[in-house]
Design a protein around this motif. Structure first.
Motif, PDB file in Angstrom:
ATOM      1  N   GLN A  46      -9.194   1.197  -3.742  1.00 45.36           N
ATOM      2  CA  GLN A  46      -8.531   0.982  -2.461  1.00 45.36           C
ATOM      3  C   GLN A  46      -8.321   2.293  -1.728  1.00 45.36           C
ATOM      4  OE1 GLN A  46      -4.912  -1.077  -3.108  1.00 45.36           O
ATOM      5  NE2 GLN A  46      -5.877  -2.738  -4.245  1.00 45.36           N
ATOM      6  N   LYS A  47      -8.035   3.370  -2.495  1.00 49.58           N
ATOM      7  CA  LYS A  47      -7.699   4.626  -1.841  1.00 49.58           C
ATOM      8  C   LYS A  47      -8.918   5.266  -1.198  1.00 49.58           C
ATOM      9  CE  LYS A  47      -4.660   6.778  -1.388  1.00 49.58           C
ATOM     10  NZ  LYS A  47      -3.822   6.791  -0.206  1.00 49.58           N
ATOM     11  N   SER A  48     -10.031   5.320  -1.961  1.00 49.91           N
ATOM     12  CA  SER A  48     -11.173   6.036  -1.395  1.00 49.91           C
ATOM     13  C   SER A  48     -12.047   5.080  -0.626  1.00 49.91           C
ATOM     14  CB  SER A  48     -11.980   6.705  -2.491  1.00 49.91           C
ATOM     15  OG  SER A  48     -12.373   5.729  -3.425  1.00 49.91           O
TER      16      SER A  48
ATOM     17  N   LEU B  78      -9.299  12.159  -7.667  1.00 50.86           N
ATOM     18  CA  LEU B  78     -10.543  11.671  -8.260  1.00 50.86           C
ATOM     19  C   LEU B  78     -11.586  12.773  -8.308  1.00 50.86           C
ATOM     20  CD1 LEU B  78     -12.166   9.305  -9.324  1.00 50.86           C
ATOM     21  CD2 LEU B  78     -12.840   8.800  -6.997  1.00 50.86           C
TER      22      LEU B  78
ATOM     23  N   LEU C 166      -7.999   3.177  -7.347  1.00 49.98           N
ATOM     24  CA  LEU C 166      -8.751   4.205  -6.633  1.00 49.98           C
ATOM     25  C   LEU C 166      -9.734   3.600  -5.664  1.00 49.98           C
ATOM     26  CD1 LEU C 166      -9.355   6.723  -9.439  1.00 49.98           C
ATOM     27  CD2 LEU C 166      -7.948   6.973  -7.465  1.00 49.98           C
TER      28      LEU C 166
ATOM     29  N   MET D 212       0.852  -1.211   0.000  1.00 56.08           N
ATOM     30  CA  MET D 212       0.000   0.000   0.000  1.00 56.08           C
ATOM     31  C   MET D 212       0.875   1.244   0.000  1.00 56.08           C
ATOM     32  SD  MET D 212      -3.112   0.868  -0.058  1.00 56.08           S
ATOM     33  CE  MET D 212      -4.612   1.296   0.739  1.00 56.08           C
TER      34      MET D 212
ATOM     35  N   GLY E  17      -5.591  10.127  -3.221  1.00 53.74           N
ATOM     36  CA  GLY E  17      -6.375   9.621  -4.337  1.00 53.74           C
ATOM     37  C   GLY E  17      -7.737  10.280  -4.418  1.00 53.74           C
ATOM     38  N   PHE E  18      -8.307  10.596  -3.219  1.00 52.64           N
ATOM     39  CA  PHE E  18      -9.637  11.206  -3.208  1.00 52.64           C
ATOM     40  C   PHE E  18      -9.607  12.566  -3.900  1.00 52.64           C
ATOM     41  CE2 PHE E  18     -13.804  12.117  -2.021  1.00 52.64           C
ATOM     42  CZ  PHE E  18     -13.861  13.389  -1.482  1.00 52.64           C
TER      43      PHE E  18
END
Lengths: 200, 164
Positions: free
Chosen positions: B162-164, A107, B160, A1, A103-104
């Motif tokens: 996994q990230k969010s 996105l 993504l 991760m 990442g949020f």
């Protein structure tokens, strides 16, 4: 991760797409802001001779304002919203710091860019088609053209439209760049992001 | 198993979007009305307004595109291209819908300042059909925005997720 997070960080801060995105956002911000301002200040007042009473001509004053047409009101509001969005994204990119690397955030930037692309294209097209009716008239519906009487109003409107269409093309490119920033840099199809030589 | 449900969901969405765009196209094309008005006959067709012609063309393009994507195999490399094309199609749909809506609004309410009279009083059936076509176009647009989000998710996935 941890390796995945650092890969995304490297993709987000890869210098080429960072500078390109910032430059494009500056251009899109200025294009949409100028379109909103030019259309927002679009107003022309003219006096016409509407008839003759005996020998003296009767004059009446007419004003052409952008508020008269709902499509132009939508145009001004949408361009203002898109330029505000670009300004916000620029501020986040320059002063965002650590938030930029999650990442949020990436996105949500991609999704917001896509929504703003659709918004600006809708506004530009609505104003364009209404202006076409104003310029050429419509014989079937018996709508007269107004551009022969209010030439300056039409010219300013045309300038605002050109700026908005430039904004549409720029926003589409920005959206494509934002989407490409989402992918981790090791994917073979996204070669514009700098591939890291050492994985930390 | 979850993947299969997602794929079936996406296929159903695209089929629905194809149906909505096709319906908008057909309803707009078949809308015409002839009204006689004190020996002046007025015929309203969708080709009278440039915005309606653009609406028809845009929905035709979107319908053909949706139909073709329905048959795209799962492992094809073209799915990344589909994300970009989905965005372009959404742009086409919004722009055509918004242009047609702007012109139809003038047809319904008129524009007193420009001296443009509303025409819906004379050709009510034409106006109703255009309204129906616009509603179908709006449904197609909403479905396409959902499809766009889904294509983005399926291409840039699992990272993504996994990230969010």
């Amino acid at each position: 991760m941890q390796m995945a997070v650092s890969k995304l960080v490297l993709a987000a801060t890869s210098r080429k797409s960072y500078k390109v995105l910032l430059g494009l956002r500056v251009l899109a911000f200025s294009a949409t802001l100028s379109a909103a301002i030019v259309m927002g200040l679009n107003k022309e007042t003219k006096t016409f001779v509407v008839g003759n009473v005996g020998n003296t001509p009767v004059k009446a004053t007419f004003t052409a304002k952008f508020q008269h047409t709902p499509a132009f009101v939508f145009f001004v509001v949408a361009n203002a919203m898109v330029s505000f969005h670009n300004m916000l994204m620029m501020a986040m990119q320059l002063f965002g710091g650590k938030i930029e690397f999650t990442g949020f955030h990436l996105l949500s930037v991609a999704i917001l860019d896509m929504l703003n692309v659709t918004l600006i294209s809708a506004a530009a097209n609505a104003a364009a088609f209404i202006s076409e009716v104003g310029k050429n008239g419509n014989k079937h519906a018996r709508w007269d053209k107004i551009c022969d009487r209010f030439a300056t109003y039409c010219d300013h409107g045309a300038g605002a439209l050109i700026a908005a269409f430039a904004g549409v093309v720029l926003m589409l490119t920005i959206s494509a760049v934002s989407i490409s920033r989402l992918a981790p840099p090791n994917k073979c199809s996204y070669s514009t992001a700098a591939t890291p030589s050492v994985i930390p | 198993m979850v993947n299969l449900t997602k794929r079936i969901g996406a296929l159903v969405l695209r089929l629905a979007a194809f149906g909505a765009a096709l319906a908008a196209l057909i309803v707009m094309v078949t809308s015409h009305e002839r009204a006689s008005f004190f020996a002046v006959s007025l015929e309203a067709k969708y080709t009278d307004m440039a915005a309606f012609k653009y609406f028809v063309i845009a929905n035709a393009v979107v319908s053909v595109y949706s139909f073709l994507v329905l048959f795209l195999p799962k492992e094809s490399l073209l799915w990344k291209f589909v994300v970009v094309l989905d965005l372009v199609m959404t742009m086409l749909l919004t722009s055509s819908l918004s242009a047609a809506l702007a012109v139809a609004q003038v047809g319904k309410k008129g524009n007193a300042n420009a001296g443009w009279l509303p025409i819906c009083g004379q050709v009510p059936k034409f106006c109703d059909q255009v309204t129906g076509a616009l509603i179908a176009g709006f449904v197609a647009l909403v479905l396409y925005v959902l499809l766009l989000l889904y294509s983005l998710h399926s291409v840039v996935d699992p990272f993504l997720l996994q990230k969010s």
